[in-house]
Design a protein around this motif. Structure first.
Motif, PDB file in Angstrom:
ATOM      1  N   ARG A 307       0.875  -1.098   0.281  1.00  0.00           N
ATOM      2  CA  ARG A 307      -0.238  -0.026  -0.196  1.00  0.00           C
ATOM      3  C   ARG A 307       1.361   1.519   0.372  1.00  0.00           C
ATOM      4  NH1 ARG A 307      -4.571   0.153   3.910  1.00  0.00           N
ATOM      5  NH2 ARG A 307      -6.660   0.440   2.329  1.00  0.00           N
ATOM      6  N   LEU A 308       1.249   1.679  -1.184  1.00  0.00           N
ATOM      7  CA  LEU A 308       1.833   3.347  -1.332  1.00  0.00           C
ATOM      8  C   LEU A 308       0.823   4.656  -0.841  1.00  0.00           C
ATOM      9  CD1 LEU A 308       3.736   4.746  -2.098  1.00  0.00           C
ATOM     10  CD2 LEU A 308       3.504   4.848  -4.304  1.00  0.00           C
ATOM     11  N   VAL A 309       1.044   5.186  -0.092  1.00  0.00           N
ATOM     12  CA  VAL A 309       0.185   5.864   1.018  1.00  0.00           C
ATOM     13  C   VAL A 309       0.632   7.868   0.446  1.00  0.00           C
ATOM     14  CG1 VAL A 309      -1.481   6.924   1.879  1.00  0.00           C
ATOM     15  CG2 VAL A 309      -0.803   4.808   2.318  1.00  0.00           C
ATOM     16  N   ALA A 310       0.630   8.953  -0.633  1.00  0.00           N
ATOM     17  CA  ALA A 310       1.201  10.133  -0.230  1.00  0.00           C
ATOM     18  C   ALA A 310       0.427  10.802   0.638  1.00  0.00           C
ATOM     19  CB  ALA A 310       1.265  10.536  -2.360  1.00  0.00           C
ATOM     20  N   THR A 311       1.405  11.788   0.876  1.00  0.00           N
ATOM     21  CA  THR A 311       0.820  12.686   1.854  1.00  0.00           C
ATOM     22  C   THR A 311       1.063  14.252   2.103  1.00  0.00           C
ATOM     23  OG1 THR A 311       1.613  12.680   3.799  1.00  0.00           O
ATOM     24  CG2 THR A 311       0.274  10.744   3.686  1.00  0.00           C
ATOM     25  N   GLY A 313       1.377  15.679   4.613  1.00  0.00           N
ATOM     26  CA  GLY A 313       1.725  16.248   5.919  1.00  0.00           C
ATOM     27  C   GLY A 313       1.092  14.622   6.540  1.00  0.00           C
ATOM     28  N   GLY A 314       1.552  14.632   7.910  1.00  0.00           N
ATOM     29  CA  GLY A 314       1.349  13.804   8.385  1.00  0.00           C
ATOM     30  C   GLY A 314       1.854  12.598   9.464  1.00  0.00           C
ATOM     31  N   ALA A 315       1.757  11.448   9.453  1.00  0.00           N
ATOM     32  CA  ALA A 315       2.071  10.515  10.398  1.00  0.00           C
ATOM     33  C   ALA A 315       2.172   9.028   9.314  1.00  0.00           C
ATOM     34  CB  ALA A 315       1.938  10.417  11.559  1.00  0.00           C
ATOM     35  N   ALA A 316       3.544   8.595   9.229  1.00  0.00           N
ATOM     36  CA  ALA A 316       3.431   7.289   8.860  1.00  0.00           C
ATOM     37  C   ALA A 316       2.408   6.228   9.144  1.00  0.00           C
ATOM     38  CB  ALA A 316       4.532   6.799   8.611  1.00  0.00           C
ATOM     39  N   GLY A 317       1.994   5.363   8.489  1.00  0.00           N
ATOM     40  CA  GLY A 317       0.592   4.451   8.821  1.00  0.00           C
ATOM     41  C   GLY A 317      -0.756   5.280   9.353  1.00  0.00           C
ATOM     42  N   VAL A 318      -0.949   7.251   9.217  1.00  0.00           N
ATOM     43  CA  VAL A 318      -2.054   7.000   9.571  1.00  0.00           C
ATOM     44  C   VAL A 318      -3.228   7.130   8.145  1.00  0.00           C
ATOM     45  CG1 VAL A 318      -3.457   8.542  10.885  1.00  0.00           C
ATOM     46  CG2 VAL A 318      -1.077   7.751  12.089  1.00  0.00           C
ATOM     47  N   LEU A 319      -3.927   7.066   8.032  1.00  0.00           N
ATOM     48  CA  LEU A 319      -4.741   7.077   6.953  1.00  0.00           C
ATOM     49  C   LEU A 319      -6.424   7.692   6.868  1.00  0.00           C
ATOM     50  CD1 LEU A 319      -4.325   6.247   3.426  1.00  0.00           C
ATOM     51  CD2 LEU A 319      -5.376   3.530   3.934  1.00  0.00           C
ATOM     52  N   LYS A 320      -6.966   7.805   8.077  1.00  0.00           N
ATOM     53  CA  LYS A 320      -8.355   7.460   7.780  1.00  0.00           C
ATOM     54  C   LYS A 320      -8.457   7.980   9.089  1.00  0.00           C
ATOM     55  CE  LYS A 320      -9.920   5.018   4.381  1.00  0.00           C
ATOM     56  NZ  LYS A 320     -11.001   3.562   3.671  1.00  0.00           N
ATOM     57  N   GLY A 321      -9.526   8.826   9.389  1.00  0.00           N
ATOM     58  CA  GLY A 321     -10.147   9.031  10.565  1.00  0.00           C
ATOM     59  C   GLY A 321     -11.009   8.458  11.667  1.00  0.00           C
ATOM     60  N   GLU A 322     -11.323   8.492  12.718  1.00  0.00           N
ATOM     61  CA  GLU A 322     -12.571   7.741  13.437  1.00  0.00           C
ATOM     62  C   GLU A 322     -13.768   7.820  12.417  1.00  0.00           C
ATOM     63  OE1 GLU A 322     -13.220   9.312  17.306  1.00  0.00           O
ATOM     64  OE2 GLU A 322     -11.684   8.957  18.080  1.00  0.00           O
ATOM     65  N   ASP A 323     -14.142   8.640  12.001  1.00  0.00           N
ATOM     66  CA  ASP A 323     -15.213   8.450  10.904  1.00  0.00           C
ATOM     67  C   ASP A 323     -14.807   7.701   9.565  1.00  0.00           C
ATOM     68  OD1 ASP A 323     -14.218  10.202   9.651  1.00  0.00           O
ATOM     69  OD2 ASP A 323     -14.621  12.132   9.322  1.00  0.00           O
ATOM     70  N   LEU A 332      -3.009  10.463  -1.563  1.00  0.00           N
ATOM     71  CA  LEU A 332      -3.421   8.685  -2.849  1.00  0.00           C
ATOM     72  C   LEU A 332      -3.141   7.711  -2.142  1.00  0.00           C
ATOM     73  CD1 LEU A 332      -3.319   7.211  -5.625  1.00  0.00           C
ATOM     74  CD2 LEU A 332      -0.508   7.677  -5.046  1.00  0.00           C
ATOM     75  N   ASP A 333      -4.196   6.566  -2.591  1.00  0.00           N
ATOM     76  CA  ASP A 333      -3.719   5.211  -1.183  1.00  0.00           C
ATOM     77  C   ASP A 333      -4.189   4.457  -2.857  1.00  0.00           C
ATOM     78  OD1 ASP A 333      -4.381   3.320  -0.134  1.00  0.00           O
ATOM     79  OD2 ASP A 333      -6.300   3.356   0.610  1.00  0.00           O
ATOM     80  N   LEU A 334      -2.554   4.113  -2.746  1.00  0.00           N
ATOM     81  CA  LEU A 334      -2.652   2.831  -3.789  1.00  0.00           C
ATOM     82  C   LEU A 334      -1.882   1.574  -3.617  1.00  0.00           C
ATOM     83  CD1 LEU A 334      -2.334   3.347  -6.997  1.00  0.00           C
ATOM     84  CD2 LEU A 334      -0.308   3.014  -6.871  1.00  0.00           C
ATOM     85  N   ASP A 335      -2.473   0.336  -4.099  1.00  0.00           N
ATOM     86  CA  ASP A 335      -2.756  -1.111  -3.554  1.00  0.00           C
ATOM     87  C   ASP A 335      -1.906  -1.367  -4.719  1.00  0.00           C
ATOM     88  OD1 ASP A 335      -2.568  -3.903  -3.507  1.00  0.00           O
ATOM     89  OD2 ASP A 335      -4.555  -3.288  -1.890  1.00  0.00           O
ATOM     90  N   TYR A 336      -1.420  -2.350  -4.498  1.00  0.00           N
ATOM     91  CA  TYR A 336       0.057  -3.032  -5.923  1.00  0.00           C
ATOM     92  C   TYR A 336       0.578  -4.135  -5.664  1.00  0.00           C
ATOM     93  CZ  TYR A 336       4.583  -0.285  -4.537  1.00  0.00           C
ATOM     94  OH  TYR A 336       5.167   0.453  -4.080  1.00  0.00           O
ATOM     95  N   TRP A 337       0.932  -4.669  -6.676  1.00  0.00           N
ATOM     96  CA  TRP A 337       2.336  -6.041  -6.657  1.00  0.00           C
ATOM     97  C   TRP A 337       3.369  -5.488  -7.421  1.00  0.00           C
ATOM     98  CZ3 TRP A 337       2.009 -10.055  -3.385  1.00  0.00           C
ATOM     99  CH2 TRP A 337       1.111 -10.743  -3.276  1.00  0.00           C
ATOM    100  N   ALA A 338       4.906  -5.355  -6.511  1.00  0.00           N
ATOM    101  CA  ALA A 338       6.277  -5.635  -7.371  1.00  0.00           C
ATOM    102  C   ALA A 338       7.045  -6.372  -6.325  1.00  0.00           C
ATOM    103  CB  ALA A 338       6.555  -4.510  -6.498  1.00  0.00           C
TER     104      ALA A 338
END
Length: 342
Positions: A307-311, A313-323, A332-338
């Motif tokens: 899972r490749l996430v572009a931000t 700002g913000g901490a690594a590993g944090v993607l979504k809020g409580e909602d 960006l939230d990208l799920d790929y095979w390499a």
């Protein structure tokens, strides 16, 4: 009779429609040089003929995302010229390497439609295939895009939402013919980490950041012959020009070298979302999460699902809020095979 076109609108699509996209594109060393100038891309397999030959290939192919952007760009005048947003991807596979001198073309089939509740736009799903001058498929993927209606009073089509796989099975991945990592040179590649060094659930902060510049975005989007109005016409959106989502993908992938230098080739695109808009002046950072690991039949070659996430700002590993919604700084939230040496 008008010689110009305003492009397709939502009511111009129907399920089963096949669209042959215009203007085949011959790609070469110039695309590689520009790509590596626009992004901090330095994976060894795409940088060195000698390194690629030592890995069993005839020479260094063009970067996997050069193939993606070129095939994608062909589709824009027919699919997303009047788009409000490119929403996501699924079931993407790189089927064969693209070599300097290859000529790429694209064809798309409409596989789904759903009008939005406001009646002013709708979502179009297409499956696109890119092929080379020999008719050999090199890439296919599904994407969905929100497109304006020309006439808000035009009747809504019957809703058809395609059933898409949440992820590709490792057995569906195509390993390029001849690829062999059994004598892989980790020193030349830049990092010692191999397949077995990555654990499912591990989060990797890629550390570095790059500030997006208007001029570089415009150059990149023109390089891929992407004509979407929102990327060029500052009056097309209230908040100004929107940075092409593929520009963010390539920036994040290049940043991921720091920690994933040996994840040499993208071979599968499981899913992706452009979570929030990116604008010039935003500083893009990236982190990755290891989602799965798999072996392949090729000598010394393993596969990582990432899972490749572009931000911005913000901490690594944090993607979504409580909602459950993406945080506003996530781009960006990208799920790929390499593919990676074992």
């Amino acid at each position: 009779m008008s010689k110009t076109t305003a492009g397709r609108f939502f009511e111009d699509y129907h399920v089963g429609q096949v669209i042959e996209h215009a203007v085949p594109r011959t790609v070469g060393a110039g695309e590689r040089a520009l790509y590596h100038a626009l992004y901090p891309a330095r994976h060894a397999l795409y940088s060195s003929d000698a390194f690629a030959r030592a890995c069993g290939l005839a020479a260094s192919p063009l970067d996997d995302l050069i193939a993606f952007h070129t095939v994608f760009g062909k589709t824009v005048p027919d699919i997303s010229l009047n788009a409000l947003a490119n929403l996501g991807y699924a079931e993407g596979r790189w089927l064969a390497p693209v070599w300097p001198g290859d000529t790429l073309r694209s064809v798309s089939e409409v596989i789904g439609l759903k009008q939005n509740s406001n009646g002013k736009s709708g979502v179009v799903w297409v499956r696109t295939q890119g092929a080379n001058q020999h008719g050999q498929p090199v890439l296919d993927y599904v994407r969905w895009v929100m497109v304006r209606k020309r006439d808000a009073d035009a009747p809504a089509p019957e809703t058809c939402i395609p059933n898409l796989a949440s992820a590709l099975d490792a057995e569906e991945l195509i390993v390029p013919e001849g690829l062999d990592f059994s004598a892989y040179d980790f020193a030349l590649a830049g990092e010692p980490h191999r397949w077995g060094d990555y654990a499912v659930g591990e989060v990797i902060d890629h550390v570095d950041g790059v500030t997006i510049e208007e001029a570089e975005h415009m150059m990149a989007t023109r390089l891929w012959q992407n004509t979407a109005k929102v990327h060029f016409d500052a009056t097309a959106r209230e908040n100004g020009r929107l940075i092409y989502g593929g520009h963010v993908i390539s920036m994040a992938r290049a940043l991921s070298f720091n920690g994933l230098a040996n994840a040499q080739m993208i071979v599968g695109l499981n899913g992706g979302a452009h979570a929030n808009p990116c604008h010039a002046g935003d500083t893009v950072r990236a982190w990755s999460e290891v989602l799965d690991r798999a072996e392949t039949a090729a000598p010394g070659v393993g596969a990582l699902r990432l899972r490749l996430v572009a931000t911005k700002g913000g901490a690594a590993g944090v993607l979504k809020g409580e909602d459950g919604r993406y945080l506003p700084e996530v781009l960006l939230d990208l799920d790929y095979w390499a593919l990676i040496p074992m």
